[in-house]
Design a protein around this motif. Structure first.
Motif, PDB file in Angstrom:
ATOM      1  N   ARG A 533       0.742  -1.184  -0.203  1.00 29.13           N
ATOM      2  CA  ARG A 533      -0.103   0.307  -0.201  1.00 29.13           C
ATOM      3  C   ARG A 533       1.110   0.990  -0.187  1.00 29.13           C
ATOM      4  O   ARG A 533       0.577   2.390  -0.686  1.00 29.13           O
ATOM      5  N   THR A 534       1.688   1.483   1.217  1.00 30.71           N
ATOM      6  CA  THR A 534       2.738   2.683   0.903  1.00 30.71           C
ATOM      7  C   THR A 534       3.559   3.070  -0.744  1.00 30.71           C
ATOM      8  O   THR A 534       3.294   3.740  -0.763  1.00 30.71           O
ATOM      9  N   GLU A 535       3.971   1.779  -1.200  1.00 29.89           N
ATOM     10  CA  GLU A 535       4.588   1.864  -2.415  1.00 29.89           C
ATOM     11  C   GLU A 535       3.208   2.657  -3.316  1.00 29.89           C
ATOM     12  O   GLU A 535       3.275   3.378  -4.232  1.00 29.89           O
ATOM     13  N   VAL A 536       2.841   1.557  -3.478  1.00 26.85           N
ATOM     14  CA  VAL A 536       1.203   1.869  -4.874  1.00 26.85           C
ATOM     15  C   VAL A 536       0.649   3.440  -4.588  1.00 26.85           C
ATOM     16  O   VAL A 536       0.476   4.099  -5.350  1.00 26.85           O
ATOM     17  N   ALA A 537       0.324   4.365  -2.897  1.00 24.25           N
ATOM     18  CA  ALA A 537      -0.131   5.314  -2.461  1.00 24.25           C
ATOM     19  C   ALA A 537       0.912   6.718  -3.505  1.00 24.25           C
ATOM     20  O   ALA A 537       0.513   7.070  -4.362  1.00 24.25           O
ATOM     21  N   ARG A 538       2.402   6.167  -3.471  1.00 29.34           N
ATOM     22  CA  ARG A 538       2.965   6.770  -3.653  1.00 29.34           C
ATOM     23  C   ARG A 538       3.797   6.907  -4.639  1.00 29.34           C
ATOM     24  O   ARG A 538       3.331   8.338  -5.714  1.00 29.34           O
ATOM     25  N   VAL A 539       3.213   5.671  -5.714  1.00 28.83           N
ATOM     26  CA  VAL A 539       3.121   5.825  -6.857  1.00 28.83           C
ATOM     27  C   VAL A 539       1.798   6.914  -8.020  1.00 28.83           C
ATOM     28  O   VAL A 539       1.574   7.114  -9.096  1.00 28.83           O
ATOM     29  N   ALA A 540       0.939   6.628  -7.354  1.00 29.46           N
ATOM     30  CA  ALA A 540      -0.915   7.003  -7.733  1.00 29.46           C
ATOM     31  C   ALA A 540      -0.464   8.477  -7.105  1.00 29.46           C
ATOM     32  O   ALA A 540      -0.444   8.953  -8.586  1.00 29.46           O
ATOM     33  N   ALA A 541       0.478   8.883  -6.640  1.00 33.10           N
ATOM     34  CA  ALA A 541       0.455  10.210  -6.144  1.00 33.10           C
ATOM     35  C   ALA A 541       1.512  10.991  -7.356  1.00 33.10           C
ATOM     36  O   ALA A 541       1.102  11.871  -7.601  1.00 33.10           O
ATOM     37  N   GLU A 542       2.608  10.479  -7.795  1.00 32.20           N
ATOM     38  CA  GLU A 542       3.464  10.818  -8.250  1.00 32.20           C
ATOM     39  C   GLU A 542       2.746  10.613  -9.929  1.00 32.20           C
ATOM     40  O   GLU A 542       3.219  11.832 -10.061  1.00 32.20           O
ATOM     41  N   ARG A 543       1.923   9.877 -10.061  1.00 30.82           N
ATOM     42  CA  ARG A 543       1.291  10.220 -11.790  1.00 30.82           C
ATOM     43  C   ARG A 543       0.160  11.282 -11.962  1.00 30.82           C
ATOM     44  O   ARG A 543      -0.172  11.745 -13.036  1.00 30.82           O
ATOM     45  N   LEU A 544      -0.566  11.136 -10.962  1.00 31.76           N
ATOM     46  CA  LEU A 544      -1.051  12.123 -10.696  1.00 31.76           C
ATOM     47  C   LEU A 544      -0.502  13.379 -11.063  1.00 31.76           C
ATOM     48  O   LEU A 544      -0.507  14.499 -12.250  1.00 31.76           O
ATOM     49  N   ALA A 545       0.865  13.758  -9.780  1.00 32.25           N
ATOM     50  CA  ALA A 545       1.010  15.311  -9.846  1.00 32.25           C
ATOM     51  C   ALA A 545       2.017  15.523 -11.433  1.00 32.25           C
ATOM     52  O   ALA A 545       1.989  17.083 -11.894  1.00 32.25           O
ATOM     53  N   ASP A 546       2.472  14.355 -11.183  1.00 33.77           N
ATOM     54  CA  ASP A 546       2.836  14.559 -12.686  1.00 33.77           C
ATOM     55  C   ASP A 546       1.787  14.968 -14.673  1.00 33.77           C
ATOM     56  O   ASP A 546       1.789  16.119 -14.821  1.00 33.77           O
ATOM     57  N   ALA A 547       0.783  14.551 -13.890  1.00 31.86           N
ATOM     58  CA  ALA A 547       0.177  14.448 -15.175  1.00 31.86           C
ATOM     59  C   ALA A 547      -0.419  16.478 -15.142  1.00 31.86           C
ATOM     60  O   ALA A 547      -1.040  16.672 -15.927  1.00 31.86           O
ATOM     61  N   VAL A 548      -1.069  16.539 -13.227  1.00 34.24           N
ATOM     62  CA  VAL A 548      -0.951  17.917 -13.172  1.00 34.24           C
ATOM     63  C   VAL A 548      -0.088  19.060 -13.291  1.00 34.24           C
ATOM     64  O   VAL A 548      -0.233  20.335 -14.173  1.00 34.24           O
ATOM     65  N   GLU A 549       1.164  18.666 -13.127  1.00 38.28           N
ATOM     66  CA  GLU A 549       2.411  19.349 -14.249  1.00 38.28           C
ATOM     67  C   GLU A 549       2.152  19.493 -15.378  1.00 38.28           C
ATOM     68  O   GLU A 549       2.466  20.627 -16.144  1.00 38.28           O
ATOM     69  N   VAL A 550       2.529  18.566 -16.380  1.00 45.04           N
ATOM     70  CA  VAL A 550       1.825  18.688 -18.040  1.00 45.04           C
ATOM     71  C   VAL A 550       1.023  19.307 -18.158  1.00 45.04           C
ATOM     72  O   VAL A 550       1.045  19.823 -19.097  1.00 45.04           O
ATOM     73  N   ALA A 551      -0.569  19.095 -17.150  1.00 41.92           N
ATOM     74  CA  ALA A 551      -1.552  20.029 -17.512  1.00 41.92           C
ATOM     75  C   ALA A 551      -1.959  21.260 -17.999  1.00 41.92           C
ATOM     76  O   ALA A 551      -2.201  22.401 -18.343  1.00 41.92           O
ATOM     77  N   GLN A 552       0.129  22.032 -17.204  1.00 42.88           N
ATOM     78  CA  GLN A 552       0.248  23.067 -17.135  1.00 42.88           C
ATOM     79  C   GLN A 552       0.113  23.607 -18.769  1.00 42.88           C
ATOM     80  O   GLN A 552       0.055  24.983 -18.850  1.00 42.88           O
ATOM     81  N   GLY A 553       0.947  22.825 -19.453  1.00 50.90           N
ATOM     82  CA  GLY A 553       1.248  22.918 -21.185  1.00 50.90           C
ATOM     83  C   GLY A 553       0.384  22.699 -22.384  1.00 50.90           C
ATOM     84  O   GLY A 553       0.362  22.782 -23.312  1.00 50.90           O
ATOM     85  N   ARG A 554      -0.376  21.731 -21.793  1.00 52.07           N
ATOM     86  CA  ARG A 554      -0.480  20.939 -22.738  1.00 52.07           C
ATOM     87  C   ARG A 554      -1.918  20.170 -22.009  1.00 52.07           C
ATOM     88  O   ARG A 554      -1.693  19.581 -21.143  1.00 52.07           O
ATOM     89  N   PRO A 555      -3.143  19.287 -22.681  1.00 52.97           N
ATOM     90  CA  PRO A 555      -4.475  19.006 -22.503  1.00 52.97           C
ATOM     91  C   PRO A 555      -4.066  17.860 -22.405  1.00 52.97           C
ATOM     92  O   PRO A 555      -2.964  17.034 -22.784  1.00 52.97           O
TER      93      PRO A 555
END
Length: 614
Positions: A533-555
C-alpha cells in the motif's frame, strides 16, 4: 435442471414417451428415470402425473425407484414428493417440494391440486407446515420480484388454509407472514405477524413483525418490534444490525451507528455489525479507509455467517471502485457517433489540434482503416515519449500515427479476454479474484492484448458496447488485461517481480489509457495486499502530480481519471487526495477539436458536428 431445450413441454413429452415405452416393457427403473426428467421439464403437466400414478400402481415399492442420494436430481425429488403425498404422507412430500423451490424458485413445483387443497392444512402438523414455509422463504429474495412470484402462489394459498385451520399457532403465523411479505401481500403479512406475536411472544415473532411493519413502511412500529426482539435475546447481534440498517435506510445514520457500536461492544468480530458499520461510516463521511477496512475484514474472515453485499453496494457505479470511467477524448466522441451511424464511414483525413492517447487513436483507426490523421502541432512535453525511462514500451510512432511496439496476441488469449472483459465489477478485490483466469496467459500475449484489443464478442454486452461506446470495450479489455498481469508469476516476490516491473513501465510509459489500466491494477494490488500500500500510494501520487504538471502546458485527457484512481487508492497520501479533489472540482478542460476532409461517404450528422471541413 435440464439444459439444452427451448421448449420444455416438448422435452417433457419426449421423456414421457420414453417412460411409457419402458413401462410397456416392464422396465420400471428406466420409466422412473424418464418420468423424473419429464417432471423436471413440466412439473404441472397432467399427463406426467397420470404416468407417475400408473408407475406407482405397477411397482411394489415405487419410492425405491426415486432414491434421495447425496446429490439427487431435482426431478427425482419432485416426483418422490408427489408419490409421498399419494401414499398418505403429504407432509413429507411438502417438505421435498419446499426443498425443490429453495433450489430452483423459478419453477412451479407446487402448482398441483393437492398442495392448494383446503383440506391439506387440517391434515398436517402446523409445525411441519411452518418449517416448509420457512424453507421456501430461505430460498427466495425479500421481496421476490413481481414477475417471479407466480410459482410461490400455491404456498401462499397453503398458508391461508393453514392459518384458517390453526389460527393460534404462533410459529405458523410468523412463517406465513414471512412468505406473504416476500410475495407482496403486505397487509396480510402484518396481520399474520401481529397475531403471531400475540399468540407466541418471542424474539422470532417480534422479528417477523418488525420486518412486516418495515415492508409496510411503518418504520417506527418496525423499530419498536425489533427493539422488543433485542429485549428477548440481547445476544442475538443480527437484530442489532437489522435495526441499524433500518435506521440508516431512513436517514438516521447516527442512531444506526449507535446500534452497530452496541453490537461490536459485545463481539468486535460479529460480521453483520462489522459490514454494516463500515458501510454506514462510509455513507456518512465518504472516507475510503472504511471500505478498505471492510475488505481487509472480509479477507481475514472468509467464513462469515452469510454473504454480505455492503462493499459492493458502496463501490457500485463509482469510478474505478466499481466501473471503468468512459473515455473523454475528442476522437472517442467521434467514434461513438460513428458507431451509431446508419452508413459505414469512408476514407478521409482527420485534423487534430493536438495528439491524443495512442489507444484512442488506434480505436478510431481500427474502425476507419482508410482514415489518415493530421496533427496541427506537437506541444511540449512530447506526448509520444514515456514520462520516465521504461523497459517495456507498448507504443512507437510513425510520425504522429501510433503503432504497437509489441506483437499481436494469440487466439487463445483473445478468447480468454473476450470471455472476461466487462466495464463493471463488484469491488476491486472481486475484480482481482475474477482475473485469475488470465494467470497462465504469457506476458507477450498480455502486452499484445493491450495494444491489439479484440472486437467485442457477439453477446448482449458486446453488441451494446459496439453500438453505443466501442471505446469502453477497448478500455475494459485493457483493464482486465492489467488485472491479469497481477496474476503473472505470483511465485515471484513482489519487489523483484515481473508483474510489478511491467505495470510500473505501463504507468510511466506513453500517456495512454493503458496508463490508467496499469495504475488501477496497482491500486487493486494494494486492496488485496496491505504490504504494497505505501508504494502504490506513492506511485499514484507521483503519477497524478506529473499529469497536473504536464497539463499546465498541454491537455492531459487522462488527468481526471488519474484523480479518481488516487481517491480509490488505499492509504492514499493526503496531499495527493487534496490534489485529486481539486482536479475533479475543475471543469473539464477543452478537448482537441477534430475536423474532417471527406473523400468518401458521409459519416453521419453527429460526426459532422464534431468535425469541420478542410
Amino acid at each position: 435442471m435440464p439444459e439444452g431445450t427451448d421448449d420444455p413441454r416438448l422435452s417433457a413429452e419426449g421423456e414421457l414417451a420414453l417412460a411409457r415405452l419402458a413401462l410397456d416393457e416392464g422396465d420400471l427403473q428406466h420409466a422412473a428415470d424418464h418420468l423424473a426428467g419429464a417432471i423436471a421439464y413440466a412439473p404441472t403437466m397432467p399427463e406426467v402425473h397420470e404416468a407417475l400414478a400408473h408407475l406407482a400402481a405397477r411397482a411394489e415399492s415405487v419410492l425405491d425407484l426415486f432414491p434421495l442420494d447425496q446429490h439427487p436430481f431435482i426431478g427425482t425429488v419432485v416426483a418422490r414428493a408427489h408419490l409421498l403425498a399419494a401414499a398418505g404422507r403429504p407432509g413429507d412430500g411438502l417438505e421435498l417440494l419446499a426443498a425443490a423451490t429453495g433450489h430452483a424458485p423459478g419453477e412451479d413445483w407446487a402448482g398441483v391440486p393437492w398442495v392448494s387443497a383446503p383440506e391439506l392444512a387440517a391434515q398436517l402438523d402446523p409445525d411441519q407446515i411452518a418449517r416448509a414455509l420457512m424453507q421456501v422463504c430461505a430460498g427466495v429474495p425479500d421481496p421476490v420480484p413481481e414477475q417471479a412470484r407466480e410459482p410461490l402462489w400455491p404456498y401462499l394459498r397453503l398458508a391461508r388454509h393453514a392459518v384458517a385451520a390453526h389460527p393460534r399457532h404462533g410459529l405458523l403465523l410468523g412463517a406465513a407472514s414471512a412468505l406473504a411479505r416476500r410475495v407482496g401481500a403486505i397487509t396480510l403479512a402484518v396481520d399474520w405477524a401481529s397475531q403471531g406475536a400475540r399468540e407466541l411472544p418471542s424474539k422470532l415473532s417480534e422479528v417477523w413483525l418488525g420486518y412486516a411493519y418495515r415492508s409496510a413502511g411503518r418504520i417506527d412500529e418496525a423499530l419498536a418490534a425489533l427493539r422488543r426482539a433485542v429485549a428477548y435475546d440481547p445476544d442475538d447481534l443480527s437484530v442489532y444490525a437489522d435495526i441499524a440498517g433500518t435506521l440508516a435506510d431512513h436517514g438516521r445514520l447516527d442512531e444506526a451507528l449507535t446500534w452497530v457500536d452496541r453490537a461490536l461492544a459485545r463481539d468486535p468480530t460479529f460480521d453483520c455489525a462489522v459490514h454494516t458499520g463500515h458501510r454506514l461510516r462510509y455513507r456518512r463521511d465518504g472516507d475510503l479507509a472504511h471500505l478498505v477496512a471492510l475488505a481487509d475484514f472480509a479477507r481475514d474472515h472468509p467464513d462469515d455467517s452469510h454473504e454480505h453485499n455492503d462493499l459492493a453496494e458502496c463501490c457500485h457505479g463509482q469510478p474505478w471502485l466499481g466501473r471503468v470511467p468512459p473515455a473523454t477524448e475528442a476522437v472517442v466522441a467521434a467514434l461513438r457517433q460513428l458507431a451509431r451511424a446508419d452508413e459505414p464511414a469512408g476514407e478521409g483525413r482527420l485534423w487534430l489540434s493536438g495528439l491524443e492517447p495512442p489507444s484512442a487513436l488506434r480505436a478510431l483507426l481500427t474502425a476507419v482503416p482508410a482514415l489518415s490523421l493530421a496533427v496541427e502541432r506537437i506541444p511540449a512535453p512530447d506526448p509520444r515519449e514515456p514520462r520516465r525511462p521504461v523497459t517495456h514500451r507498448l507504443w512507437r510512432y510513425d510520425g504522429t500515427t501510433p503503432v504497437p511496439a509489441v506483437g499481436a496476441p494469440s487466439d487463445s488469449a483473445v478468447e480468454r479476454i473476450r470471455r472476461l472483459a466487462h466495464p463493471a465489477w463488484p469491488h476491486p478485490p472481486a475484480a482481482y479474484d475474477a482475473a485469475v483466469g488470465l494467470a497462465t496467459v504469457t506476458l507477450d500475449d498480455l502486452l499484445g492484448l493491450l495494444a491489439y484489443p479484440p472486437p467485442p464478442p457477439a453477446t448482449e454486452l458486446g453488441r451494446t458496447l459496439a453500438e453505443h461506446d466501442p471505446a469502453l470495450w477497448t478500455r475494459s479489455v485493457q483493464v482486465w488485461t492489467c488485472l491479469g498481469l497481477l496474476h503473472h508469476h505470483t511465485d515471484e516476490p513482489w519487489p523483484e517481480s515481473t508483474r510489478r516491473r511491467v505495470l510500473l513501465d505501463l504507468v510511466w510509459g506513453v500517456e495512454d489509457w493503458t496508463t490508467e489500466a496499469a495504475l488501477f491494477a496497482l491500486v487493486t494490488a494494494a486492496w488485496v495486499d496491505p504490504s504494497v500500500r505505501t508504494e502504490v500510494a506513492r506511485v499514484a501520487a507521483e503519477r497524478l502530480a506529473d499529469a497536473v504538471e504536464v497539463a499546465q502546458g498541454r491537455p492531459v485527457s487522462i488527468r481526471r481519471s488519474l484523480a479518481w484512481l488516487v481517491l480509490a487508492t488505499p492509504q492514499a497520501e493526503p496531499a495527493a487526495v487534496a490534489t485529486a479533489r481539486r482536479v475533479l472540482a475543475q471543469r473539464p478542460a477543452g478537448r482537441p477539436v477534430p475536423r474532417q476532409r471527406r473523400f468518401g461517404q458521409l459519416w453521419g450528422r453527429m460526426w459532422r458536428r464534431l468535425t469541420r471541413h478542410g
